[in-house]
Design an enzyme around this catalytic site. Sequence first.
Site, PDB file in Angstrom:
ATOM      1  N   CYS A 185       0.853  -1.193   0.000  1.00 12.11           N
ATOM      2  CA  CYS A 185       0.000   0.000   0.000  1.00 12.11           C
ATOM      3  C   CYS A 185       0.887   1.242   0.000  1.00 12.11           C
ATOM      4  O   CYS A 185       2.106   1.159   0.078  1.00 12.11           O
ATOM      5  CB  CYS A 185      -0.937   0.008   1.205  1.00 12.11           C
ATOM      6  SG  CYS A 185      -0.078   0.092   2.792  1.00 12.11           S
ATOM      7  N   CYS A 189       3.526   1.763   2.663  1.00 12.44           N
ATOM      8  CA  CYS A 189       4.806   1.063   2.496  1.00 12.44           C
ATOM      9  C   CYS A 189       5.811   1.964   1.778  1.00 12.44           C
ATOM     10  O   CYS A 189       6.983   2.045   2.169  1.00 12.44           O
ATOM     11  CB  CYS A 189       4.608  -0.229   1.701  1.00 12.44           C
ATOM     12  SG  CYS A 189       3.552  -1.448   2.503  1.00 12.44           S
ATOM     13  N   ASP A 236       6.127 -37.310 -32.555  1.00  9.27           N
ATOM     14  CA  ASP A 236       7.170 -38.240 -32.150  1.00  9.27           C
ATOM     15  C   ASP A 236       6.672 -38.963 -30.895  1.00  9.27           C
ATOM     16  O   ASP A 236       5.777 -38.469 -30.205  1.00  9.27           O
ATOM     17  CB  ASP A 236       8.463 -37.465 -31.863  1.00  9.27           C
ATOM     18  CG  ASP A 236       9.556 -38.354 -31.315  1.00  9.27           C
ATOM     19  OD1 ASP A 236       9.820 -39.397 -31.931  1.00  9.27           O
ATOM     20  OD2 ASP A 236      10.138 -38.007 -30.275  1.00  9.27           O
ATOM     21  N   ASP A 241      14.980 -35.480 -34.338  1.00  6.24           N
ATOM     22  CA  ASP A 241      13.765 -34.825 -34.811  1.00  6.24           C
ATOM     23  C   ASP A 241      14.027 -33.468 -35.453  1.00  6.24           C
ATOM     24  O   ASP A 241      13.120 -32.876 -36.037  1.00  6.24           O
ATOM     25  CB  ASP A 241      12.769 -34.640 -33.654  1.00  6.24           C
ATOM     26  CG  ASP A 241      12.255 -35.960 -33.114  1.00  6.24           C
ATOM     27  OD1 ASP A 241      12.025 -36.866 -33.929  1.00  6.24           O
ATOM     28  OD2 ASP A 241      12.093 -36.075 -31.885  1.00  6.24           O
ATOM     29  N   ASP A 291      11.246 -33.980 -29.922  1.00  5.03           N
ATOM     30  CA  ASP A 291      12.108 -33.508 -28.845  1.00  5.03           C
ATOM     31  C   ASP A 291      13.576 -33.868 -28.996  1.00  5.03           C
ATOM     32  O   ASP A 291      14.424 -33.284 -28.327  1.00  5.03           O
ATOM     33  CB  ASP A 291      11.615 -34.059 -27.493  1.00  5.03           C
ATOM     34  CG  ASP A 291      12.001 -35.513 -27.299  1.00  5.03           C
ATOM     35  OD1 ASP A 291      11.745 -36.308 -28.233  1.00  5.03           O
ATOM     36  OD2 ASP A 291      12.548 -35.845 -26.245  1.00  5.03           O
TER      37      ASP A 291
END
Length: 795
Positions: free
Chosen positions: A107, A110, A512, A694, A690
């Site tokens: 707030c 602070c 895959d 690939d 992955d």
Amino acid sequence: MNLQPSSQQCFHCGLPLPADTTYSATVCGESRAMCCPGCAAVAEAICSSGLDDYYRFRSDFAAQGDTQLAGTLDKLSVFDHADIQDEFVVDSGNKQTIQLSIDGISCAACGWLIEKQLAKIEGILQVAVNVSARRATISWDPQRLKLSQILASIEQIGYHALPFEPDQHERLYQHSSKTLLKKLGLAGLMTMQVMMLAIGLYFGLFGDIEPDVKQYFHWLSLLLTTPVVVYAGSGFFVSAWNALKARFLNMDVSVSLAILGTYLASGWATVTGDGDIYFESVCMFVFLLLVSRYLEQRSRYRSAQASANMLKHIPVSATIVEGSEQRLVLAKHLTIGQQVLVKAGETVPIDGIIHTGHSDIDESMLSGEFEPVSKSQGDPVFGGTVNQQSPLIITVSKTLKNALVNQIIRMQELAMAQKPAIAHFADRTSRHFIALVLIIAAASYIAWQWIDPQQAFWILIAVLVATCPCALSLATPTALTCAVARLNRHGLLIKRADVLEQVLDVKEVVLDKTGTLTKGHFSLSHTWQCADIPKDRLLQIATSLEQVSEHPLSKGFNHPVPLPVSSVTVVPGGGIEGTVDGITYRIGNCTFAGQDCGNDYVMANVFLSANGVLLGAFSLTDEIRDNAQAFVDSLAPLPTTLLSGDREAQAIRVAKTLGIDTVLWQQSPDQKVSYVTQQQRKHPVMMMGDGINDAPVLAAASVSIAMGNAADMAKRSADVVLLGDNLPVIADLFSTARDSRRIIKQNMAWALGYNVVILPLAVCGLLTPWLAVIGMSLSSILVVSNSTRLLKERI
């Protein structure tokens, strides 16, 4: 006091008091119960500094105090290191300035407390706390004060402060935003003054005005308008001049012509005392244009903020473990191979592999998923994630420059630098439209010279202003930026902006198996001895060869005493060849091993051979991911195909379990590329994988997706990177693409429709310049506001 905690709550943070608490502090002359020594220390520090008013004016509780405050304060000395000063601190000789990111601000009180506390410290020159942004800008005298002392003072009153280093997007935003606000403020202030004079002149609010007084007001309006044109409008002129030098027409060309034309004509009328004066229209035009530009910039900043601020999650320091000793160093100085201690609750400082320990890791800052991920020895961890449970010792695998967070930011910048086809269409359309508008404006001027010469020039200005294609130029980029930011929050990193366009044309999804639909955590389930070699020796040779592989299958071999391997060759999609104790071995699929395995080893998926002789076969099994079924279901009604390098039995098992339409097994990288290329002659294909093997097929597909734990080569080849392993979020890629296309169409329809309607009105003299200014600005603001709807989950 505005906030009164109950007798069962900690007076400082509001948390419930433990039954046997003995902690307290004197606040405003009264003893107040505290939940922990951290809150008590913070309250004592606040009150001993004479800042009791914080508790009178606060509107919310503070964050809980640091229960290990002394240890935290000891660590702050690292911020006095020369390297960190170079990176975060702006040195102006006798003054240093830093921007801090402050946790715990809830707030306005602070912000007041932090400013008052720091203002009491000798050597502090200036403090400014931005409560909404939770940042503070502090200037101090380095001869009298150290940075660690400033940070310690903030820690002592219950807030956690760290140097905030924004990346390039953030720095550019702050600089341009500050400049734009200055121009906007100047234009707004001068517009009010000039409008006040204009209203008085038009409606006789000053009574009967003598000609000399009226001329004086005109000269005063000219004086007030000049800085608006010269300073606030300078960006339009520079942009237009640069475009013309490059033999290019952009929207700032027509904007600049309208501003300069109106300003010069009104100035000439002021000097000669004859003609119409529209200084208020000039000021309003510039002001509203700057408002729309500022709102556009804000929307871009909001959408890019998720990735732009990721670096602030990386801690500055790290604890190195060297034998039985530990020492604190800067995270950016960590090198590959070093071991780092990450305690429970601490942020992982850099990418690495867990060497010792088991814990749950919060990876929400990367993947958007708030459910912790359980990780143990051998699993990867990433800088910026949070260790939640137990201490871990990790082995650094990448330097900070190459960490995943930095990779994400770099890839995001590349994605936003590219333009999809619809963006290029909008650019071409706006250029052609500007040329057409200039021709129509010139023709209108000539025609009105015959009809009514006194109106000809102002109709020319109205045409230029009303048809400025600001909205058309904003229609696509604002929508794409917001869409990419939305996907970022879901854990999807877009590397090409045109992916959102292409994904809607996909007619088949190719998947895959290993590491994508399955967990990729293999275990050895069976070993066949095909020669007179002990099983332990077979496992030892296989483990030694597989050490150099990134393939998920390699993790299933874990003999405790691997052997040295020389002359290693890795063949993607095949296997590994290497020399052990003078013998050259091959391990991989049966074709690579030089065997025709037939049905003898139907469940085996890895084979070991030497000199063409099969020595052993291994079966490594992998579990299907928990969310794989939901992912495959979410792809319906698109047909799905499983391309696997695994053997028939394993591939068919996974395909049948998940309900995948087509399955092809024992596919080499070349065969995968051949299949995808063949299918793309019929329709666009999306590929998801992955591994290193690939990478070629990912590059060949129209749209490609790599898992977050994929090999680097696969991630480089992919168009989209899935951070984490929550497969069902791929459906968000399709839904966001549909939403962004709809928003772009709405934006384009509005931008083009507005210009089609407004142009005849301006040409016919039914639109005054100031009305044209309002219409053009509202059009741009509407487009930007419509695009920001994409930041919501549902639109």
